[in-house]
Scaffold this motif. Structure first.
Motif, PDB file in Angstrom:
ATOM      1  N   THR A 424      -5.247  10.481  -0.625  1.00  6.88           N
ATOM      2  CA  THR A 424      -5.916   9.802  -1.965  1.00  6.88           C
ATOM      3  C   THR A 424      -4.651   8.733  -2.656  1.00  6.88           C
ATOM      4  OG1 THR A 424      -7.260  11.271  -2.528  1.00  6.88           O
ATOM      5  CG2 THR A 424      -6.642  10.264  -4.619  1.00  6.88           C
ATOM      6  N   THR A 425      -3.502   9.444  -2.399  1.00  3.08           N
ATOM      7  CA  THR A 425      -2.421   8.227  -2.532  1.00  3.08           C
ATOM      8  C   THR A 425      -2.262   7.132  -2.062  1.00  3.08           C
ATOM      9  OG1 THR A 425      -1.670  10.531  -3.805  1.00  3.08           O
ATOM     10  CG2 THR A 425      -0.096   8.787  -3.644  1.00  3.08           C
ATOM     11  N   TRP A 428      -4.503   4.658  -1.869  1.00  2.00           N
ATOM     12  CA  TRP A 428      -4.746   4.287  -3.468  1.00  2.00           C
ATOM     13  C   TRP A 428      -3.689   3.277  -3.917  1.00  2.00           C
ATOM     14  CZ3 TRP A 428      -3.315   7.543  -8.375  1.00  2.00           C
ATOM     15  CH2 TRP A 428      -3.927   7.393  -9.595  1.00  2.00           C
ATOM     16  N   HIS A 429      -2.132   3.635  -3.231  1.00  2.34           N
ATOM     17  CA  HIS A 429      -1.041   3.002  -3.680  1.00  2.34           C
ATOM     18  C   HIS A 429      -1.027   1.408  -2.780  1.00  2.34           C
ATOM     19  CE1 HIS A 429       1.711   6.162  -6.187  1.00  2.34           C
ATOM     20  NE2 HIS A 429       0.404   5.460  -6.746  1.00  2.34           N
ATOM     21  N   VAL A 431      -2.871  -0.082  -1.370  1.00  2.48           N
ATOM     22  CA  VAL A 431      -4.528  -1.170  -1.449  1.00  2.48           C
ATOM     23  C   VAL A 431      -3.720  -1.505  -3.250  1.00  2.48           C
ATOM     24  CG1 VAL A 431      -6.469  -1.516  -2.411  1.00  2.48           C
ATOM     25  CG2 VAL A 431      -6.127  -0.409   0.007  1.00  2.48           C
ATOM     26  N   ARG A 432      -2.684  -0.843  -3.827  1.00  2.00           N
ATOM     27  CA  ARG A 432      -2.820  -1.358  -4.898  1.00  2.00           C
ATOM     28  C   ARG A 432      -1.694  -2.888  -5.055  1.00  2.00           C
ATOM     29  NH1 ARG A 432       0.754   1.962  -7.697  1.00  2.00           N
ATOM     30  NH2 ARG A 432       2.590   1.387  -5.898  1.00  2.00           N
ATOM     31  N   ASN A 444      -8.830   0.701   6.768  1.00  2.00           N
ATOM     32  CA  ASN A 444      -8.675   2.132   6.449  1.00  2.00           C
ATOM     33  C   ASN A 444      -8.373   2.920   7.703  1.00  2.00           C
ATOM     34  OD1 ASN A 444      -7.583   4.364   5.120  1.00  2.00           O
ATOM     35  ND2 ASN A 444      -9.760   4.575   3.397  1.00  2.00           N
ATOM     36  N   TRP A 464     -13.394   6.562  -0.504  1.00  3.47           N
ATOM     37  CA  TRP A 464     -11.956   6.325  -1.838  1.00  3.47           C
ATOM     38  C   TRP A 464     -11.108   4.924  -1.175  1.00  3.47           C
ATOM     39  CZ3 TRP A 464     -10.153   5.917  -5.793  1.00  3.47           C
ATOM     40  CH2 TRP A 464      -9.261   6.451  -6.382  1.00  3.47           C
ATOM     41  N   CYS A 468     -11.114   1.348  -3.867  1.00  2.00           N
ATOM     42  CA  CYS A 468      -9.997   0.697  -3.850  1.00  2.00           C
ATOM     43  C   CYS A 468      -9.858  -0.621  -3.739  1.00  2.00           C
ATOM     44  CB  CYS A 468      -9.170   1.708  -3.630  1.00  2.00           C
ATOM     45  SG  CYS A 468      -9.123   3.054  -3.776  1.00  2.00           S
ATOM     46  N   ASP A 472      -9.907  -3.234  -6.342  1.00  4.09           N
ATOM     47  CA  ASP A 472      -8.206  -3.344  -6.389  1.00  4.09           C
ATOM     48  C   ASP A 472      -7.909  -1.928  -7.144  1.00  4.09           C
ATOM     49  OD1 ASP A 472      -7.824  -6.121  -5.714  1.00  4.09           O
ATOM     50  OD2 ASP A 472      -8.264  -7.245  -8.180  1.00  4.09           O
ATOM     51  N   SER A 473      -8.084  -0.828  -6.663  1.00  2.45           N
ATOM     52  CA  SER A 473      -7.160   0.512  -7.002  1.00  2.45           C
ATOM     53  C   SER A 473      -7.376   0.574  -8.351  1.00  2.45           C
ATOM     54  CB  SER A 473      -5.838   0.232  -6.316  1.00  2.45           C
ATOM     55  OG  SER A 473      -6.201   0.787  -4.695  1.00  2.45           O
TER      56      SER A 473
END
Length: 690
Positions: A424-425, A428-429, A431-432, A444, A464, A468, A472-473
Motif C-alpha cells: 500500500t505504501t 501510493w508513494h 505513483v504520487r 504495478n 490499489w 493511485c 495521482d495517489s
C-alpha cells in the motif's frame, strides 16, 4: 421528510486536494441512502461526483439503448450486472449514432444534449448521470464509454439501496496515461489462457489499460523448442487469443522478453553454452547473442500490436566475469552495458518498429552513460520498499528528458500472502512521486520468485495501483480499503477489508514462505506466557481473518472463487503460529517426561506426539488444497516444486514421530528415554535470575 446536506465532491487536477462544497437540500426518506459522495464504493473513485435527491428504480421494465460504437463486451457485462442486482433483463435497442453512449431507462429516450468534456479530454474521459428517468453513460471516446460502464457496474454491485440507484452525476478521467499490471509467467507458475483472460477482465474492470507478462524462458519458441517446457509455456496461439480478448476491453498487451540477465534456464542448455558471460548472463561480445535475441523477439513481437516492448535488461550482476572481461576493462561495465542496450534497441526499433522499454536499475548505477541510451527509450524505474520518497529513482530520468513509468509492486514474492501494508505504501508513494514529475504511467508488478505464489491474492494490490494511477495517489488508503470488498465481491459489508487488516497484523503481514517450511528442532524456549503471547496474538488475528473471509464468501455475489486463495494463505499463516506453539508445548511435555516415572512418561510422550501429528495432518491438508488452487490458475509445470516441499515437511514429521515412537516404547518398557535433542525437542535452559 429529512433535512440532509447535499455534498458536491470534486478534486482539482492541479493541487490534487479534495474540495468539498455544501448545498442545503430536502431529501425524501427513500433517498436518504445517498447523503455522502465519499460513502460511495467505487474503484477508482471518480474525479467529480455530485449527488442529487433523485432515485432510479431497477424494479421496472428496462430498455438498454446503445449507439453503434458500443461494443458487445460492455453490453454483456452490464446485463450480467443487472441480473445479479435482481433487475429484469433489459430490452436491447440499437440506435444509430457516432457518439459512444449508452442509456438505461424505462421509456424511449428523448433528444439529449451531449455532455461537455474538458478541452484537453482524451478518449478515456466519460460522464455518467443517474436521474429518476434514466441512467446515461457518455464517453469522449470508446474507451471512456467502456470505463463509464465499469463505474455503472460498480454502482449496481456495491451501491444499490432498496431496488434502485442513487441520483448523481459523475465526470471522470484518468491522471496517468498508462496504467499497467503484470503476471510473472516464467518463474514456475504459468497461467492458463482462461486465467490470463480472467485477469485481463478484472484489470479492465478497474480501468487498467495495459496487461503485461514477464518472460524469461516459459514461451513455446518454435525456433528453439527446447527452451520452453511443454506443460508450462505460453504458446503463440494463446498470446494471440489474449490480445484478441483484451482488445474490446480497452486493454493492451505489452510484450516482454529478458534480454541480458536472468538467462539461467536458457543458458543451461549445452547448445547455448558459448553465449554465457556467466551461467546467468548473456555474453555481450558474442554476435550469436544478438541472433538468439532476434530469434526470441521474432516469435513474440509480430503477435503484439501494442507499440511498446519491454526488453528488461535488469540485474546484470557478473558482467565482466566471462568473455567480456577485457571489454569491461576497456570501456567500464557501464560502457559495455549501454553498448548492449544500443544493439538491442537497433533490433527492437529498426527491425520490429517498436518503442523499447527497459528496467532502469542498472543505468542508474552509471549515470554518466544515461545520455548514451537512445532517447526514445521508455525507462521503467522500479522499487518495492515502503519508503516515503522515490524521487532518487525518478529525477534522473525526468531531468534527462526520458519518458518513464514508475513500477511499484504488490509485494507478493516469496511470501505466504502479499505484504498488503508494505505494498500500500510503496504503490501510493511511488505513483504520487511519478505523477508529480510527469510519469507516462505506472506498471504495478507481481513476481513469482520462489515458484509457489498464486495470482488471486494480488488483486488488492492491483486494485490499489489502479486507484493511485487514476487519481495521482490522492485517495486515502482507508477509503479504498472499505470500498474494496463491495466492488470486488459485491459484499454489502466490509468483511474483506477487515480480513486484510487482520492479515497485516504483526507476525502475519508479509511473512515469508521460508517460515512456513522451517520446522524448529530446538533448542526451544520454555513455553512461558511471555514466550507464547506473540504466537497466540498472531494466531488469533489469523483466525479472525479466516472468519471475515468466510463471511465475505457467504455474502459475495461475484468473484467468490478468488476468496479461497486468501483463506488458504490465512490457514498457512495460522499454521505457522499453531505449529510453533505446539512445538513449544511438545518440547515442554518431553522435558517433563524425561523426569517422570515410566507410566507418566508414556502419557506425556503420547501428548507430545499428538500435537505434532495434528500439525503434520494440517500440512498434508494444505498441500492438497494448494494443488487444487494451483490447477485453477496454472498449467501443470512446476506444481511439483512446491508439492516436493510439502513432502519434505511430511518426511521430517514422520522422522520425528518415529523418534517419539521409540521414546514411547522405551517408556512403556521402563527404559530410559532418548535425549530431547535426539527427538528434535531440545529445550533451552531456563535463564538463572540475576
Amino acid at each position: 421528510m429529512t433535512l440532509l446536506p447535499l455534498l458536491s465532491w470534486q478534486r482539482t487536477p492541479v493541487t490534487q486536494r479534495w474540495r468539498w462544497g455544501l448545498v442545503g437540500a430536502l431529501w425524501a426518506a427513500a433517498a436518504s441512502h445517498a447523503t455522502d459522495a465519499n460513502a460511495l464504493r467505487l474503484i477508482p473513485f471518480p474525479k467529480e461526483v455530485h449527488l442529487t435527491s433523485t432515485y432510479f428504480r431497477l424494479d421496472q421494465p428496462l430498455r438498454l439503448e446503445v449507439n453503434s460504437p458500443v461494443g458487445s463486451v460492455e453490453i454483456q457485462a452490464l446485463v450480467a450486472e443487472l441480473r445479479r442486482a435482481g433487475a429484469a433483463t433489459p430490452t436491447l435497442v440499437q440506435r444509430r449514432g457516432k457518439v459512444p453512449e449508452l442509456r438505461l431507462g424505462n421509456r424511449k429516450a428523448s433528444r439529449t444534449v451531449r455532455p461537455a468534456f474538458r478541452p484537453q479530454a482524451t478518449a478515456e474521459e466519460y460522464t455518467l448521470e443517474v436521474t429518476a428517468d434514466a441512467v446515461r453513460v457518455t464517453g469522449a471516446g470508446s474507451a471512456g464509454l467502456f470505463y463509464g460502464v465499469q463505474t455503472l457496474r460498480q454502482l449496481l454491485r456495491a451501491n444499490r439501496a432498496s431496488a434502485g440507484l442513487p441520483g448523481l452525476t459523475i465526470h471522470d478521467w484518468p491522471s496517468l496515461r498508462w496504467r499497467a499490471f503484470q503476471d510473472d509467467l516464467t518463474r514456475g507458475p504459468s497461467s492458463t489462457l482462461a486465467e490470463l483472460e480472467r485477469e485481463a477482465g478484472l484489470g479492465a474492470f478497474f480501468k487498467l489499460n495495459i496487461f503485461t507478462y514477464y518472460m524469461e524462458y516459459q514461451y513455446a519458441f518454435q525456433k528453439h523448442p527446447q527452451i520452453g517446457p511443454p506443460d508450462g509455456s505460453l504458446t503463440p496461439t494463446q498470446l494471440q487469443a489474449l490480445v484478441a480478448s483484451a482488445k474490446p476491453r480497452q486493454l493492451n498487451i505489452l510484450g516482454n522478453q529478458q534480454s541480458f540477465g536472468h538467462f539461467t534456464a536458457i543458458l543451461a542448455h549445452p547448445e547455448f553454452a558459448p553465449l554465457r558471460e556467466t551461467p546467468y548472463l548473456l555474453c555481450p561480445t558474442n554476435p550469436r547473442t544478438y541472433q538468439l535475441l532476434d530469434d526470441l523477439y521474432s516469435e513474440e513481437i509480430p503477435l503484439l500490436p501494442f507499440p511498446f516492448f519491454n526488453v528488461c535488461c535488469d540485474e546484470t550482476e557478473g558482467l565482466g566475469q566471462g568473455p567480456a572481461k577485457a571489454l569491461v576493462a576497456q570501456l567500464g561495465a557501464g560502457g559495455v552495458y549501454v553498448r548492449h542496450i544500443q544493439r538491442v534497441h537497433e533490433l527492437i526499433a529498426r527491425k520490429y518498429g517498436k518503442r523499447m522499454m527497459m528496467w532502469g536499475d542498472i543505468i542508474l548505477r552509471y549515470p554518466d552513460h544515461l545520455k548514451d541510451i537512445p532517447r526514445d527509450t521508455v525507462m521503467l524505474t522500479w522499487g518495492y520498499d515502503p519508503r516515503p520518497s522515490f524521487e532518487d529513482q525518478i529525477l534522473p530520468f525526468a531531468r534527462s528528458g526520458y519518458d518513464f513509468l514508475v513500477c511499484p509492486g504488490v509485494n507478493n514474492w516469496n511470501r505466504i500472502l502479499p505484504d498488503f501494508g508494505a505494498a500500500t505504501t510503496n504503490i501510493w508513494h511511488f505513483v504520487r512521486d511519478g505523477a508529480r514529475h510527469g510519469a507516462l504511467g505506472m506498471l504495478n508488478t507481481a513476481w513469482d520468485d520462489d515458484g509457489e505464489t498464486l495470482n488471486a491474492p494480488n488483486w488488492p494490490g492491483f486494485a490499489w495501483g489502479a486507484e493511485c494511477a487514476w487519481n495521482d495517489s490522492a485517495t486515502a488508503p482507508a477509503d479504498f480499503a472499505r470500498r474494496l470488498g463491495a466492488v470486488l465481491f459485491g459484499e454489502p459489508d466490509d468483511h474483506f477489508g477487515h480480513a486484510l487488516a487482520a492479515l497485516s497484523a504483526p507476525g502475519l503481514g508479509g511473512l515469508p514462505n521460508g517460515v512456513f517450511w522451517k520446522l524448529d528442532t530446538g533448542p526451544l524456549p520454555a513455553p512461558s506466557a511471555a514466550v507464547r503471547a506473540p504466537y497466540q496474538r498472531a494466531l488469533e488475528e489469523a483466525r479472525a481473518a479466516l472468519d471475515q473471509l468466510q463471511a465475505c464468501q457467504r455474502a459475495a455475489t461475484v468473484n467468490a472463487d478468488l476468496l479461497p486463495f486468501f483463506s488458504f494463505g490465512a490457514q498457512r499463516l495460522a499454521l505457522c503460529q499453531q505449529r510453533d506453539l505446539d512445538r513449544l508445548e511438545a518440547a515442554d511435555l518431553y522435558r517433563q517426561a524425561l523426569a517422570a516415572p515410566a507410566a507418566r512418561a508414556a502419557e506425556l510422550v503420547t501428548q507430545a506426539k499428538a500435537r505434532l501429528a495434528a500439525d503434520r495432518e494440517r500440512y498434508a491438508a494444505l498441500g492438497r488444497t494448494f494443488a487444487q488452487l494451483w490447477r485453477q490458475e496454472n498449467k501443470p509445470y512446476a506444481l511439483d516444486w512446491t508439492l516436493a516441499r510439502y513432502r519434505q515437511v511430511d518426511t521430517a514429521y514422520a522422522d520425528q514421530l518415529g523418534h517419539l515412537d521409540t521414546a514411547l516404547r522405551a517408556a512403556q518398557q521402563g527404559q530410559p528415554l532418548p535425549s530431547a535433542q535426539a527427538v528434535g525437542l531440545e529445550q533451552a535452559p531456563t535463564p538463572t535470575p540475576p
